[in-house]
Design an enzyme around this catalytic site. Sequence first.
Site, PDB file in Angstrom:
ATOM      1  N   PRO A  40       0.813  -1.224   0.000  1.00  0.00           N
ATOM      2  CA  PRO A  40       0.000   0.000   0.000  1.00  0.00           C
ATOM      3  C   PRO A  40       0.843   1.269   0.000  1.00  0.00           C
ATOM      4  O   PRO A  40       1.721   1.425   0.830  1.00  0.00           O
ATOM      5  CB  PRO A  40      -0.782  -0.115   1.307  1.00  0.00           C
ATOM      6  CG  PRO A  40       0.040  -0.994   2.190  1.00  0.00           C
ATOM      7  CD  PRO A  40       0.822  -1.902   1.289  1.00  0.00           C
ATOM      8  N   ASP A  79      -2.343   2.909   2.374  1.00  0.00           N
ATOM      9  CA  ASP A  79      -1.748   3.078   3.680  1.00  0.00           C
ATOM     10  C   ASP A  79      -2.320   4.363   4.248  1.00  0.00           C
ATOM     11  O   ASP A  79      -2.015   5.439   3.752  1.00  0.00           O
ATOM     12  CB  ASP A  79      -0.227   3.227   3.502  1.00  0.00           C
ATOM     13  CG  ASP A  79       0.521   2.570   4.620  1.00  0.00           C
ATOM     14  OD1 ASP A  79      -0.095   2.346   5.680  1.00  0.00           O
ATOM     15  OD2 ASP A  79       1.708   2.274   4.443  1.00  0.00           O
ATOM     16  N   TRP A 533       4.307   0.377   9.816  1.00  0.00           N
ATOM     17  CA  TRP A 533       4.911  -0.753   9.089  1.00  0.00           C
ATOM     18  C   TRP A 533       4.353  -2.088   9.583  1.00  0.00           C
ATOM     19  O   TRP A 533       4.373  -3.075   8.856  1.00  0.00           O
ATOM     20  CB  TRP A 533       6.428  -0.731   9.217  1.00  0.00           C
ATOM     21  CG  TRP A 533       7.025   0.416   8.450  1.00  0.00           C
ATOM     22  CD1 TRP A 533       7.619   1.525   8.959  1.00  0.00           C
ATOM     23  CD2 TRP A 533       7.044   0.571   7.026  1.00  0.00           C
ATOM     24  NE1 TRP A 533       8.016   2.358   7.944  1.00  0.00           N
ATOM     25  CE2 TRP A 533       7.671   1.811   6.758  1.00  0.00           C
ATOM     26  CE3 TRP A 533       6.578  -0.201   5.952  1.00  0.00           C
ATOM     27  CZ2 TRP A 533       7.858   2.285   5.457  1.00  0.00           C
ATOM     28  CZ3 TRP A 533       6.766   0.273   4.656  1.00  0.00           C
ATOM     29  CH2 TRP A 533       7.398   1.500   4.426  1.00  0.00           C
ATOM     30  N   GLN A 569      12.812  -0.254  -0.170  1.00  0.00           N
ATOM     31  CA  GLN A 569      11.871  -1.109   0.554  1.00  0.00           C
ATOM     32  C   GLN A 569      12.521  -2.381   1.066  1.00  0.00           C
ATOM     33  O   GLN A 569      11.909  -3.135   1.818  1.00  0.00           O
ATOM     34  CB  GLN A 569      10.655  -1.451  -0.324  1.00  0.00           C
ATOM     35  CG  GLN A 569       9.820  -0.257  -0.739  1.00  0.00           C
ATOM     36  CD  GLN A 569       8.987   0.332   0.387  1.00  0.00           C
ATOM     37  OE1 GLN A 569       9.124  -0.042   1.549  1.00  0.00           O
ATOM     38  NE2 GLN A 569       8.126   1.276   0.058  1.00  0.00           N
ATOM     39  N   TRP A 573       9.324  -2.239   3.608  1.00  0.00           N
ATOM     40  CA  TRP A 573       8.200  -3.153   3.375  1.00  0.00           C
ATOM     41  C   TRP A 573       8.649  -4.595   3.183  1.00  0.00           C
ATOM     42  O   TRP A 573       8.086  -5.509   3.774  1.00  0.00           O
ATOM     43  CB  TRP A 573       7.373  -2.672   2.175  1.00  0.00           C
ATOM     44  CG  TRP A 573       6.053  -3.369   2.072  1.00  0.00           C
ATOM     45  CD1 TRP A 573       5.098  -3.454   3.050  1.00  0.00           C
ATOM     46  CD2 TRP A 573       5.555  -4.098   0.957  1.00  0.00           C
ATOM     47  NE1 TRP A 573       4.031  -4.182   2.587  1.00  0.00           N
ATOM     48  CE2 TRP A 573       4.281  -4.582   1.314  1.00  0.00           C
ATOM     49  CE3 TRP A 573       6.053  -4.378  -0.314  1.00  0.00           C
ATOM     50  CZ2 TRP A 573       3.501  -5.336   0.440  1.00  0.00           C
ATOM     51  CZ3 TRP A 573       5.268  -5.119  -1.189  1.00  0.00           C
ATOM     52  CH2 TRP A 573       4.009  -5.598  -0.809  1.00  0.00           C
ATOM     53  N   LYS A 606      18.501  14.010  -7.737  1.00  0.00           N
ATOM     54  CA  LYS A 606      17.214  13.546  -7.254  1.00  0.00           C
ATOM     55  C   LYS A 606      16.106  14.370  -7.923  1.00  0.00           C
ATOM     56  O   LYS A 606      16.239  15.583  -8.046  1.00  0.00           O
ATOM     57  CB  LYS A 606      17.170  13.756  -5.727  1.00  0.00           C
ATOM     58  CG  LYS A 606      16.425  12.679  -5.003  1.00  0.00           C
ATOM     59  CD  LYS A 606      16.577  12.858  -3.498  1.00  0.00           C
ATOM     60  CE  LYS A 606      15.467  12.090  -2.805  1.00  0.00           C
ATOM     61  NZ  LYS A 606      15.538  12.174  -1.357  1.00  0.00           N
ATOM     62  N   LYS A 609      10.233  18.230  -7.472  1.00  0.00           N
ATOM     63  CA  LYS A 609       9.116  18.942  -8.054  1.00  0.00           C
ATOM     64  C   LYS A 609       9.327  20.449  -7.952  1.00  0.00           C
ATOM     65  O   LYS A 609       9.026  21.179  -8.887  1.00  0.00           O
ATOM     66  CB  LYS A 609       7.831  18.550  -7.346  1.00  0.00           C
ATOM     67  CG  LYS A 609       6.858  18.078  -8.384  1.00  0.00           C
ATOM     68  CD  LYS A 609       5.494  17.809  -7.966  1.00  0.00           C
ATOM     69  CE  LYS A 609       4.811  17.262  -9.214  1.00  0.00           C
ATOM     70  NZ  LYS A 609       4.026  16.121  -8.991  1.00  0.00           N
TER      71      LYS A 609
END
Length: 976
Positions: A40, A79, A533, A569, A573, A606, A609
């Site tokens: 999620p 999530d 988590w 992750q 995750w 990186k 925005k």
Amino acid sequence: MYNSNEQEQEILKFWEKDKTFEKSVSERPENKPYVFYDGPPFATGLPHYGHILSSVIKDVVPRYWTMKGYRVRRRWGWDCHGMPIENLVEKELKISGKKQIEALGVDKFNETCRSKVLTYTHEWKKMVDRVGRWVEFDNAYKTMDPTYMESVWWALKTIWDKGLIYEGRKVLMYCPRCETPVSKAEIAMDNSYKDIEEETVTVEFKVKNPERYGLPTDTYILAWTTTPWTLPGNVALAVGDDIEYVVCQTDGAANSYICAKDRAEVIFGDSTYRIERTIKGSSLVGIEYEPLFNIPAIVATGKKAWYVTSADFVTTEEGTGVVHTAVVYGEDDYNLGLKVGLPVVPLLDSKGIFNEEAPSLIQGQYFKKAEKIIKEDLEARGILFKKENFIHSYPHCWRCDTQLFYNAISAWFIDIQRIKGRLIELNQKINWFPEHLKEGRFLNILETAPDWNISRNRYWATPLPFWKCECGHTMCIGSVQELKEKVVNFTEVYKTNKVEEMDLHKHLMDKLKIKCDKCGQKVNRISEVIDCWVESASMPFAEFHYPFENKELFENRFPGEYIGEYIAQTRAWFYYMHAMATLLFDEVSFKNVVCTGTILNEKGEKLSKSKMNYTDPWAIIGQYGADALRYYLMTSVVMEADNLYFNDREVKEVYNKVINILWNVVVFYQTYGGEYNKEIKANESESILDKWILAKLNLLLKEVTEQMDNYNTVKAGRPIKDFIDDLSTWYLRRSRDRFKGGDEQDKQNALATMHTVLLTLAKVMAPFTPFIAEKVWLELSSKKTSVHLEAWPKVDRGLINEKLLAEMVLARKVVELGLAARAEAGIKVKQPLQYICYQTDGLSEQLERIVAEELNVKEVRRSTEIRVEKNLIVKDNANVCVGLNTIISEELRNEGLAREFIRLINLKRKELNLTVSDRAVVFFRTDSVELQQAIASNTAEISRRTLVQSISLTQDLVGVKEEVGDSAVVVKVERP
Ligand SMILES: [Zn+2]
Ligand SMILES: [Zn+2]
């Protein structure tokens, strides 16, 4: 040109209307599941490039296994809990920190979180749809669903019953703004370390009773720190037992200083210093010194403080070789403090502000701000040895960007150390892609994993189901049923009996009181909530409300077949899923995992925005299509867990060389495809070109299948581009005349082959570039159903003719060298030449003819030896040598002129938009006798190749003069 954006939008409409996704799941047998788990994402952010990448990899693999006949359920998840949404709501409500949240009311705060949590759903759906990802989006599971939360409780209770949960104090990285610990995984995940420049200090600690140790009066131990704000908390100095220390004096100073021998030169710099004595670290242990600040609370603990101790983490790599120790504010410090029994007195409150135990000059100050005051104070007292600017990498909060500090706080933990061996053993059962992660990064994460801190001092999350009585007894609740049984005031708080209708969040949970099993007192819940988590690690069973519902369904779907996410992750995750499955089921959570790298911009920065240092993905998709973007990503190094320097031009190249070239082939086929009688099958053809492209096709299919079975999208995807290139620039190029007719049988062979190739190719490309695959399929297949409902094609190994494939490589080599020879001689390919000779293994007659056509020569001769001679240009490479005869006879020259004339007519046909069935009439006028003759002697050939009825020399024709060879000519093409 293929308009990707337009075509893809049309396909999306088709899928929606046709319910293709739903069919692709429901048409596959229920008892043949391929289990995909969707991790999620936080619902609170807008999707970015990383999410597009995840979405693509979560689409390509399931589409493939669907075509292989499996039922691949794909359910979206959200999530919903944790800091991201809490921060957002704090900003929106213009409040900050726990006090203000509590003043507002936790109920109001949580309700606002609930109402805002799915704010960006629309943006996500738009992205997911447009990149062609098929997923049950509207039927998403949410970690805030009460059924989901109940399953999380069940998980904790199961772990609790195994005796693997404990309450402890730990030094953890802590965010004073969010007022919560931040896990190492969270810090590592988004690389929250930033280089900051700070003023470090070297401080003088005055030795008490120096004569007792045989030291001069006024001896000071030097210690260095990058965090001056921790100095008031100093309780000990640590040295290394085996490190050599020196007692030094500098010119003009009365004081003596102690520091590591290896550091003296750096510390004293240019000033001359004398080493009075050398002492082993172990001999310094026990020396007492005067505290920098008077802290009555430290004295009040009754524990010994302000003395030299030894520790194994001390090095002479930086500083003075003496480590200032402030127990609470460092991991090593804390462990040392526990070991030797140093006093633990926190001087900061939960917001990072010095409390009333702190020296009065800094009470009420934010820890970073207090540094200036501390330094000034030490300087005034003459015990600040040195100040220096120092750049070091320091962790910041991944959500609010505040500088973190270490803090010893009380927390709840899952004992990972006790299952560590099993975590490592079970990792053996997981197939990692890329493979090196298994024994590399992931194994290392397992080996060094700390205990899992599952508690957070926050609000919007699943409450920790622990009730701790004053008598010391703690109860863990594992279900709503158990809660009802044990809570004394359940009906006061909940008016319903249905779990789905209950709000299990903190503001209500905190009202429930339980009667203590041991002493009968009424007990309040502990105030913490659960680390989110724990929730995302619970998704395999919690989305099904297991074990309260869907028991069998879950058991048939565990462990999962496949998960995919980006590299960070591995710590988050992937790790937590693995830990949770080991804790609960002693089993892996997933069998296959694909780990992608990170997308950076072209310069390796990186993506940001705010800086807009990359092209908006929507612009890329609008220009080149989602197919091109998908294929680019799936065949790039980002799929090998490397950083991808995203390059717009490379997406454009995919569009040009994969998508658009394929489309041009399709358009060419469609020009003649109407004449395909469907009676001839592709594999019945004796044409060497047909056999070759079918061999190539099956080779491609074999490679894609093998690599996709192994989750290697790079090796599976790249050959598709090569195949399209072969198809267009060799098969089609050499077969052009076959399609135009003359030999009807051969024309039907070519049509049959191309038809088969394009339909099979559509299936092979379907997982990667689902749009153009669908477009090709719908255009050419007699069925009107989607290519994504088709079965994955089987490899016909009998068609992979290795000998022919090798011969074709040679033939193309001869062509390549022949073209190079022509270029060297400066003779255009349009000008026919007499012969080329080649020296290599023999080519079949058919292949020689293909070479002759491609090189526009009358003959292809095999020679045993080729020597340089007049009018013969020789070219060679490792295993092939060719010689091109460059003599142009009158006949060849005429033919060459005829060829140019043909090109001119065909250009005009195109301008008139004539189709293959329009037999035009041609008029021309030229004064050149040579050209007149060339045309006259090649009329039949010209007519055939330009599809014209007649060619007439017309003396009074007017029009624009054009050039053929060196002659001027006026040409007019008319519809019949
Ligand atoms: Zn924070
Ligand atoms: Zn009790």
